[in-house]
Scaffold this motif. Structure first.
Motif, short mmCIF file in Angstrom:
data_model
loop_
_atom_site.label_atom_id
_atom_site.label_comp_id
_atom_site.label_asym_id
_atom_site.label_seq_id
_atom_site.Cartn_x
_atom_site.Cartn_y
_atom_site.Cartn_z
N GLU A 177 13.45 30.26 63.60
CA GLU A 177 14.48 30.36 62.57
C GLU A 177 15.79 29.69 62.94
OE1 GLU A 177 13.70 32.55 64.89
OE2 GLU A 177 14.06 34.53 63.99
N GLY A 231 27.12 27.13 64.94
CA GLY A 231 27.51 28.21 65.83
C GLY A 231 26.72 29.48 65.66
N ARG A 232 25.71 29.45 64.83
CA ARG A 232 24.90 30.64 64.63
C ARG A 232 24.38 31.14 65.97
NH1 ARG A 232 22.31 30.14 60.69
NH2 ARG A 232 24.38 29.92 59.87
N VAL A 233 24.12 30.15 66.83
CA VAL A 233 23.46 30.47 68.09
C VAL A 233 24.26 31.47 68.91
CG1 VAL A 233 22.77 29.48 70.27
CG2 VAL A 233 22.15 28.36 68.13
N ALA A 234 25.59 31.33 68.85
CA ALA A 234 26.40 32.24 69.66
C ALA A 234 26.10 33.68 69.27
CB ALA A 234 27.87 31.94 69.46
N GLY A 235 26.03 33.90 67.99
CA GLY A 235 25.75 35.24 67.51
C GLY A 235 24.36 35.69 67.91
N LEU A 236 23.42 34.76 67.79
CA LEU A 236 22.05 35.12 68.16
C LEU A 236 21.96 35.41 69.64
CD1 LEU A 236 20.17 32.56 65.94
CD2 LEU A 236 20.47 35.01 65.54
N LEU A 266 24.25 36.69 71.37
CA LEU A 266 24.80 38.02 71.54
C LEU A 266 23.71 39.06 71.30
CD1 LEU A 266 27.54 39.45 71.98
CD2 LEU A 266 27.76 39.55 69.51
N ASP A 267 22.98 38.85 70.20
CA ASP A 267 21.89 39.77 69.91
C ASP A 267 20.90 39.82 71.06
OD1 ASP A 267 22.85 40.52 67.50
OD2 ASP A 267 21.75 38.99 66.36
N GLN A 275 21.81 41.77 73.93
CA GLN A 275 21.71 43.19 73.71
C GLN A 275 20.28 43.66 73.55
OE1 GLN A 275 24.33 43.37 70.51
NE2 GLN A 275 26.14 43.43 71.83
N GLU A 291 18.00 42.59 71.54
CA GLU A 291 17.37 42.49 70.24
C GLU A 291 16.96 41.05 70.03
OE1 GLU A 291 19.91 44.19 67.27
OE2 GLU A 291 20.80 45.51 68.77
N GLU A 292 16.02 40.84 69.12
CA GLU A 292 15.55 39.50 68.82
C GLU A 292 15.37 38.71 70.12
OE1 GLU A 292 18.00 37.73 65.84
OE2 GLU A 292 18.21 39.62 64.77
#
Lengths: 203, 782
Positions: A17, A26-31, A33-34, A37, A39-40
């Motif tokens: 995805e 920059g979506r990757v930075a958030g992912l 982070l997940d 933690q 997740e994913e």
């Protein structure tokens, strides 16, 4: 400008995805982070690496290509002294010095600062003394809510670095791109002039 | 019952309570009024915690970053009036990183009695439609674009005048006039007053919307854990936010903690909660993560409240000798779509009813609903708009009589409050007139010159309501090393009140302000010092509580010293920071020394503000005098000098008071000269929702001199003698500037701000008007 390296090519994503656009936006930075933690858990590529000198310390950080210098300083390095008031280059709260010149860090991409030197409000005081500008801001009460203060001080630092003894009009011009909604400009100008005198007297 | 005495003011007798009687109730032992010679109060102590600001260490709520924190964004209505016909968030939810989307389909939470947090019907451009929480700002923003909304656009009315027409779209289905009728204040008989007047004059003035444009946008970070909810908020009052959140969420107040270490500007816009608070809190609860929701600047303009646009029709009747016989003031204010803050749209009270001696007054406030965002408190709400109209009208009345506008004001000076029939606890407006006029070099008549650039002087009076009796608490803890800790439940918003409060405590205890530290900006562990810092009342409200707390720890200290020395407590005095034992040979001892010798466990006291003495009206006053230059070719107005005289009671910190006055003047010069939102008449959307085109004053726009003349007449209303100073400088500045512009041009523009375009247009119409007055910008060359 000449010795600036282009940002490295982002590696291809592996998760189904994550698109190339995700990397650029920059979506990757958030992912990431997940992922940190727990997740994913799919492995994701890291954002590209840049090297900057921030307040005389050399730093390496991974920043998405689109991230502004202001966000990189605040989010990646935790240097929240640099404020974001508009994120559009209108208020000046994010002013930092890039190779000695004042820039709106919200209009500067972090990758454009690769290999360069950044000065922020956190680097101004020495370990045992405030910079004369900082001292003058206290003495003249040159702020109220203080949100514009880091940007104001950095804009004035740039002025004092290149012109030792500015007059009131030059000080006024130097902060004309920095909004103070509390309206404390006259005290800012007085503080700028006092700091210049103090520096002229040898600090 | 307190003992009341008779007080004669202007030939009228009033019953009041002696101020000392109220002081006797303050603190356990009662307080004495402070004398003239004070050690710390009045001096220019540097702003408390200033070092954090100049080094970038000051932590605002927008700086808070928590592990796992999500970022939220709001989707706002692009229409002034619409119904949500269909909304589909599935594409947004499918976007990687997106954790939650709230819409009217899955969120039933009410915002207030009138609407839900996300309503099917949208009544202003900027009303909340949906919210997204995602792993980062970018994902949240992109997800907003993927929320598919089909709107049914409905007819809207944006202008209050149009809204009062019979065929106007109904904003709320019950008529567009709030309350169904205007609010009225009446004194005497204006018909008879006008009939008896020798000159009657009428004018209409219009003021524009003003945005607060705080440099730190509105927003908060919300986080739930086992202990409850914590919100880091950009706010003017942590306790009010806690109260409102607890009540809205139906959780005990003790389960809600609100933190605001620093707030980047409020100016009235950050009192209590907005829908965004609730959105962040709900998203945090749903996702189990901390959620950060701060508005992008463009949304900040339309989603937060503003000072409303107003229209003022004023009619005055005067005698040739300058006596004011009657004033009629009809105000139309814009309440927005919902009844939220309707009382801030306009009001039938204040300056018109109080500022001048006038036997016959009628005020009517027509509060009109339109399809716009609600107004909110904006530094000197209602008062700023009323002063802008009234204080120009007063100038125009003087002009009708060919009188000096200052002399006209002095002619109608009044020493008691005519609306409540009470004497003022203090009023030094006459001294403000005198000092301001001298400071500026006021002269009449004026000579604006005949060249391209004209000069004019203008002035304005100021009245602003003071602090009524309300409770406030402060906690003082004196440690064995002589250091004092003040624990206060208020937020640091930049006014400098906290520094002044430190000075109050230091003065009372006889220590240096450096020995006093502050715990502040957090509901946890702090007393209820104030709900929120609005209404220019933090210092005059909390100051007496701080003084009472410091006085009580002082009493405890002196009792311990007396016991230790075997002296009678009454024999001990604290003078100039030294404890002296009367009729004994012990050398004087500093408070720190006394603590080291006689205090083991810290001494602690809660101070409470005592009530105001009965029978008085409490108001702050002031007068602004300015000189402007108007370029008749470009229309540019430049304020050259401003002399701002203020009667705000005892000044606790001159340096910080000066900042307040300068800042208030500069901020108010915006809506007088340059700040104006451009609203798209078709959609109600603001076209200049940015800090560049919505032109807030910059360093280039400020005068070379803004001088604060602080007339210090200690007020009888409370134990520290201070009155409010936050709003008064903002309230009077606009009218003084506008009056100066009128005098420079010999013509008056009655619509604000006085932008270059308006100035040029007025000059052109004056030139083209048949029989244009001599010297009224009709000379050759323009």
């Amino acid at each position: 400008m000449s010795d600036r390296k282009p940002p490295p090519e982002p590696p291809l994503p592996r998760g189904p995805e994550v698109t190339r656009r995700d990397l650029l936006t920059g979506r990757v930075a958030g992912l990431m982070l997940d992922r940190l933690q727990g997740e994913e858990p799919e492995a994701l590529p890291a954002p590209p690496l840049i090297r900057l000198t921030v307040n005389r310390v050399s730093r390496e950080l991974r920043v998405p290509a689109h991230r502004t210098l202001a966000e990189a300083l605040r989010v990646n390095l935790g240097l929240t002294g640099t404020k974001i008031g508009c994120d559009h280059g209108e208020c000046g709260a994010c002013t930092v010095l890039l190779d000695g010149l004042p820039v709106y860090s919200c209009l500067t991409l972090a990758h454009d600062a690769d290999g360069r030197s950044v000065e922020t409000i956190e680097g101004l005081a020495s370990s045992d003394a405030l910079h004369p500008l900082q001292q003058a801001f206290l003495t003249y009460d040159a702020f109220q809510c203080g949100f514009c203060t880091p940007g104001m001080i950095m804009a004035l630092k740039a002025l004092l670095d290149r012109r030792g003894t500015p007059d009131a009009e030059e000080v006024r011009q130097a902060v004309s791109g920095n909004l103070c909604r509390c309206g404390n400009y006259l005290h800012v100008i007085a503080a700028g002039l006092a700091a210049a005198r103090s520096l002229g007297d040898g600090g | 019952m307190p003992r009341m005495v008779e007080l004669e003011v202007d030939g009228q007798t009033y019953k009041v309570e002696p101020a000392e009687a109220a002081l006797k109730e303050a603190g356990k032992q009662g307080l004495e009024p402070w004398g003239e010679a004070l050690a710390v109060v009045g001096s220019a102590v540097p702003r408390r915690r200033g070092a954090e600001h100049v080094t970038g260490q000051a932590r605002y709520s927008s700086d808070v970053q928590l592990p796992g924190m999500l970022h939220a964004r709001l989707l706002l209505s692009p229409h002034a009036h619409a119904r949500v016909r269909r909304i589909d968030a599935s594409r947004a939810l499918a976007l990687p990183g997106v954790r939650a989307v709230l819409t009217c389909l899955n969120t039933d939470a009410a915002w207030d009695e009138e609407r839900r947090l996300f309503d099917h019907t949208l009544r202003y451009a900027g009303q909340e439609v949906a919210a997204v929480a995602a792993a980062d700002e970018e994902a949240a923003e992109e997800a907003l674009e993927l929320v598919d909304v089909e709107y049914e656009v409905l007819p809207a009315v944006l202008d209050p005048q149009a809204a009062l027409m019979a065929d106007a779209p109904q904003v709320r289905g019950e008529g567009n006039l709030y309350g169904g009728k205007p609010q009225v204040y009446r004194r005497g008989d204006v018909q008879r007053g006008l009939a008896s007047a020798e000159v009657v004059h009428t004018q209409v003035y219009r003021t524009s919307i003003q945005h607060h444009a705080c440099l730190e946008v509105h927003g908060c970070v919300a986080s739930w854990d086992a202990a409850g909810l914590t919100v880091w908020d950009s706010t003017q009052g942590v306790h009010l936010v806690r109260e409102e959140l607890a009540s809205r969420l139906k959780v005990p107040a003790t389960k809600v903690r609100v933190v605001a270490e620093q707030t980047g500007g409020g100016f009235g816009s950050k009192n209590g909660i907005g829908p965004y608070h609730l959105v962040a809190v709900l998203l945090a609860r749903q996702t189990g993560r901390p959620v950060r929701l701060f508005m992008p600047r463009a949304q900040e303009f339309i989603a937060s409240h503003h000072r409303p646009a107003t229209q003022h029709e004023l009619t005055g009747g005067v005698m040739r000798d300058g006596r004011l016989m009657a004033l009629v003031h009809r105000i139309i204010g814009q309440a927005g779509a919902y009844a939220e803050n309707a009382e801030l749209a306009a009001g039938a009270y204040g300056a018109t009813a109080e500022l001048y001696r006038c036997p016959n007054v009628l005020m009517e406030a027509w509060i009109v609903h339109t399809h716009t965002q609600s107004p909110g408190a904006c530094r000197g709400p209602v008062g700023t708009e009323v002063h802008l109209a009234l204080e120009q009208f007063i100038d125009e009345l003087a002009e009708q009589l060919a009188m000096d506008p200052l002399a006209f004001r002095v002619r109608n000076y009044v020493r008691a409050d005519q609306t409540r029939r009470r004497p003022y606890s203090s009023k030094a407006l006459d001294r403000c007139y005198e000092a301001g006029a001298r400071g500026l070099g006021w002269r009449w008549p004026q000579d604006p010159g005949h060249g391209r650039v004209r000069r004019g002087l203008g002035m304005s009076s100021i009245i602003w309501h003071g602090v009524q009796s309300e409770p406030s608490q402060a906690v003082a803890t004196l440690y064995a090393d002589g250091s004092l800790q003040l624990t206060l439940g208020l937020a640091l918003i930049g006014t400098g009140s906290e520094t002044a409060l430190v000075q109050v405590a230091a003065e009372e205890l006889g220590v240096s302000p450096d020995q006093v530290s502050l715990i502040i900006g957090d509901t946890r562990g702090t007393p209820y010092s104030i709900d929120s810092s609005y209404g220019s009342r933090t210092l005059a409200l909390v100051g007496p509580a701080v003084r009472a707390a410091a006085a009580e720890v002082k009493r405890q200290l002196l009792a311990r010293v007396a016991r230790g020395l075997g002296a009678e407590p009454e024999a001990l005095r604290l003078e100039a920071g030294q404890i002296v034992v009367r009729a004994r040979l012990e050398p004087p001892m500093s408070v720190a020394e006394a603590c080291r010798q006689f205090v083991s466990a810290p001494l602690m006291a809660t101070g409470r503000r005592s009530r105001n003495p009965r029978g008085y009206a409490h108001e702050s006053f002031g007068a602004h005098f300015v000189e402007v230059e108007v370029d008749t070719e470009t229309g540019a107005v430049r304020v050259l000098r401003a002399i701002c005289a203020h009667d705000s009671g005892r000044i606790i910190n001159r340096l910080l008071a000066e900042s307040q006055v300068q800042g208030g003047f500069v901020q108010a010069s915006g809506p007088a000269l340059c700040e104006e939102p451009w609203l798209d008449p078709a959609t109600g959307l603001q076209l200049n929702a940015n800090l560049h085109d919505y032109a807030v004053p910059t360093a280039l726009d400020v005068p070379d001199e803004v001088q604060a003349l602080l007339i210090e007449l200690p007020d009888l209303g409370n134990s520290i003698g201070a009155k409010g100073l936050g709003e008064p400088p903002h309230v009077g500045a606009g009218a003084a500037i506008a009056n100066a512009v009128a005098h420079a041009l010999g013509l008056r523009i009655r619509e604000y701000p006085l932008t270059r375009a308006r100035v040029l247009e007025a000059l052109r119409s004056a030139r083209e008007a048949p029989g244009a007055r001599e010297g009224q910008a009709s000379h050759e060359g323009i």
